[in-house]
Design a protein around this motif. Structure first.
Motif, PDB file in Angstrom:
ATOM      1  N   HIS A   1      79.626  78.977  17.694  1.00  0.00           N
ATOM      2  CA  HIS A   1      80.080  79.609  18.937  1.00  0.00           C
ATOM      3  C   HIS A   1      78.887  80.145  19.711  1.00  0.00           C
ATOM      4  CE1 HIS A   1      84.307  79.292  17.721  1.00  0.00           C
ATOM      5  NE2 HIS A   1      83.867  79.538  16.498  1.00  0.00           N
TER       6      HIS A   1
ATOM      7  N   GLU B   1      78.924  85.519  21.724  1.00  0.00           N
ATOM      8  CA  GLU B   1      80.037  85.910  20.860  1.00  0.00           C
ATOM      9  C   GLU B   1      79.568  86.348  19.466  1.00  0.00           C
ATOM     10  OE1 GLU B   1      83.716  83.559  20.953  1.00  0.00           O
ATOM     11  OE2 GLU B   1      82.684  82.205  22.318  1.00  0.00           O
TER      12      GLU B   1
ATOM     13  N   ASN C   1      88.667  88.748  22.379  1.00  0.00           N
ATOM     14  CA  ASN C   1      87.430  87.972  22.484  1.00  0.00           C
ATOM     15  C   ASN C   1      87.652  86.495  22.128  1.00  0.00           C
ATOM     16  OD1 ASN C   1      85.705  90.345  23.045  1.00  0.00           O
ATOM     17  ND2 ASN C   1      86.225  90.911  20.932  1.00  0.00           N
ATOM     18  N   TYR C   2      88.788  85.978  22.594  1.00  0.00           N
ATOM     19  CA  TYR C   2      89.176  84.602  22.269  1.00  0.00           C
ATOM     20  C   TYR C   2      88.708  83.691  23.405  1.00  0.00           C
ATOM     21  CZ  TYR C   2      92.200  81.046  20.086  1.00  0.00           C
ATOM     22  OH  TYR C   2      92.687  79.934  19.433  1.00  0.00           O
ATOM     23  N   HIS C   3      87.505  83.110  23.259  1.00  0.00           N
ATOM     24  CA  HIS C   3      86.897  82.366  24.350  1.00  0.00           C
ATOM     25  C   HIS C   3      86.658  80.888  24.042  1.00  0.00           C
ATOM     26  CE1 HIS C   3      86.343  86.286  26.125  1.00  0.00           C
ATOM     27  NE2 HIS C   3      85.528  86.666  25.145  1.00  0.00           N
ATOM     28  N   THR C   4      86.221  80.576  22.806  1.00  0.00           N
ATOM     29  CA  THR C   4      85.821  79.189  22.485  1.00  0.00           C
ATOM     30  C   THR C   4      86.492  78.693  21.201  1.00  0.00           C
ATOM     31  OG1 THR C   4      83.862  80.050  21.342  1.00  0.00           O
ATOM     32  CG2 THR C   4      83.594  79.399  23.647  1.00  0.00           C
TER      33      THR C   4
END
Length: 550
Positions: A341, A345, A400-403
């Motif tokens: 990631h 992050e 923090n759910y981005h990738t």
């Protein structure tokens, strides 16, 4: 004797056996300590913490957002405050037969024929058992003999956020592994049999306890997904011999992909549609052993463990780990996650020793909340049944759910060539390893299987012990040794120690009785589900394999 009013059945009716049969008669002074922490939660995986609850026991960390989901059950609260108990100095515990009845309820043993018509087996047999803490239990276990190839498959599966995913994986994974190991000719033969409506070649012979069930409603769906997989294997035929490690990895990844795909596609049958969604939104870790002669492969995803029991020349026992936990205590696993990631992050991908601050295992089946994009999650939930759409947990997006994906089911596979000194293998969910050190686990099983008990000096750990107390400890140890082999199952014997051991490392019947008497609302606060398989190896056969090579 404590006196309960006629309202007691209201509380007991909610309890399954054996808890309802053996509801503890707890003294007045103990009730306040225990029940003051009790909380009825509709979402146990997001349960509020209590002073008696070890934080690490929870698969999911509690979130402030879900505080409203956890509230004391009104009837339960009224029961506590309305009951009047008469104090008495007399203590009440389960009798030894009652304890044995609970411990042995799920035990299973299988003796492997030395020659199965194709090969001489390196496995003498196995013992397995389960002790629930959750209601219903979220652990599962499986064992099967491969009929079209060689070897045996054995595995333990630890579910979280419910038992649906662990149940599905325990039914399906071995078929995916067996198909992955089949030669091209056999795959063609099976496909032709399906096409022509002929009887299929049996792939696996299952060794199951009566409580280990298969989902009949989903069998057709599961078969169709498996068939699609073997059809692809036929099309991808390379003509090369299948590597066991590669087969294990492919089977794990393909099953997890099918679980995800089935949830996205849905099913016209409302029951099946809800089932596949429950499987996908819950999760499960898996630790599987494939034993073929002296070739032992362990495929592990998550934090269950495989431990080899090795007998040294002096008769003592050593524990050799054949798996690594995929969690925050594994530095290489943390490093893997961070490299997958973006650097921005780095501080959020693992937070408070959990994946995104929520999930303890860093690898697992299911758990699509950590794999799907936010848009896909919303689309599936909105088009799904009302039960799913009304569930606050399924609609919750991790912070923090981005990738995504942040989670994988890909196993770490370890190969070990068996030696004559390798006497047994233990597969167990983390409920065992949280309570006992691996060296103690191996020693207890080794002494049980060989009948030789190596006495260790009694360690008092800084306690002030009088001469009379020490005499009592020695007398108790002597009595225990004389009855140590009352268990006919090695896994049962190990669970007895895991739950009943006191600070001196001996089984305390009083402690064991109390722990087994806890109502289901409280049991999970003190321990996790425990599932164990003990596989005993045939040293003579292993030695013969070794001699043939020289």
């Amino acid at each position: 004797i404590p006196v309960r009013s006629s309202r007691l059945p209201l509380f007991c009716d909610a309890m399954p056996a054996p808890t309802q049969l053996f509801f503890p008669l707890i003294r007045n002074c103990e009730m306040g300590k225990i029940y003051s922490t009790a909380c009825y939660c509709h979402h146990k995986h997001l349960c509020c913490l209590s002073p008696h609850l070890v934080h690490n026991h929870l698969r999911y960390a509690p979130q402030k957002k879900f505080a409203t989901l956890c509230r004391p059950n009104e009837n339960f609260s009224q029961f506590i405050h309305a009951r009047s108990y008469v104090s008495t100095p007399q203590r009440f515990y389960l009798t030894p037969p009652q304890v044995n009845s609970i411990l042995k309820a799920n035990e299973y043993s299988f003796k492997v024929p030395e020659f199965d018509g194709k090969n001489v087996s390196s496995i003498l047999g196995f013992d397995s058992n389960q002790l629930p803490a959750n209601a219903p239990i979220e652990d599962r276990r499986s064992a099967a003999t491969c009929l079209q190839t060689r070897g045996m498959l054995l595995g333990v599966f630890d579910g979280h956020a419910g038992c649906a995913c662990a149940q599905a994986v325990s039914e399906r994974l071995f078929y995916y592994i067996a198909v992955s190991l089949l030669p091209h000719e056999t795959l063609l033969e099976i496909e032709n049999a399906v096409e022509s409506g002929r009887a299929l070649l049996p792939i696996l012979q299952w060794h199951k306890h009566p409580n280990d069930y298969f989902s009949k409603e989903a069998s057709k769906l599961y078969f169709n997904s498996l068939r699609t997989y073997w059809q692809e294997l036929i099309d991808l035929n390379t003509g090369e011999t299948t590597d066991v490690k590669e087969a294990l990895i492919n089977a794990f990844k393909r099953l997890d992909n099918d679980i995800s795909l089935e949830a996205q596609v849905g099913d016209p049958n409302s029951f099946l549609n809800y089932l596949v969604l429950r499987v996908a939104f819950s999760g499960a870790t898996a630790c599987v052993a494939h034993v073929d002669g002296v070739d032992l492969h362990i495929a592990n995803t998550g934090d269950s463990r495989a431990m080899l029991g090795v007998q040294e020349e002096d008769g003592s026992w050593s524990a050799v780990a054949l798996s690594y936990d995929h969690n925050a205590q594994n530095e290489s696993e943390v490093a893997r996650l961070k490299t997958e990631h973006p650097k921005v992050e780095e501080k959020s991908v693992v937070k408070q020793d959990r994946l995104l601050g929520l999930l303890m295992p860093f690898r697992a089946f299911g758990d699509v909340k950590f794999k799907w994009s936010i848009d896909l999650q919303k689309r599936v939930i909105e088009s799904g049944p009302d039960q799913l759409n009304d569930n606050e947990y399924t609609k919750f997006i991790p912070p923090n759910y981005h990738t995504p994906p942040y989670l994988t089911a890909e196993p770490e596979v370890i190969y070990h060539k068996l030696r004559p000194q390798d006497k047994f293998l233990i597969l167990a969910t983390d409920g065992l390893w949280e309570t006992m050190h691996r060296q103690d686990v191996v020693r207890i099983v080794g002494e049980y299987l060989t009948g030789v008990h190596h006495q260790q000096p009694i360690a008092v750990g800084g306690y002030k012990v009088t001469l009379g107390q020490m005499h009592g400890l020695l007398t108790e140890r002597r009595a225990r040794i004389s009855s140590v082999f009352e268990d006919q199952n090695a896994a049962t014997h190990l669970i007895r120690h895991a739950v009943g051991n006191n600070e001196f490392g001996t089984v305390d019947h009083e402690r064991l009785s109390k722990m087994l008497s806890l109502p289901e609302e409280l049991a999970r606060m003190y321990r996790d589900d425990i599932t164990i398989i003990v596989i005993q190896f045939n040293s003579h056969v292993v030695g013969a394999y070794q001699n043939e090579e020289f």
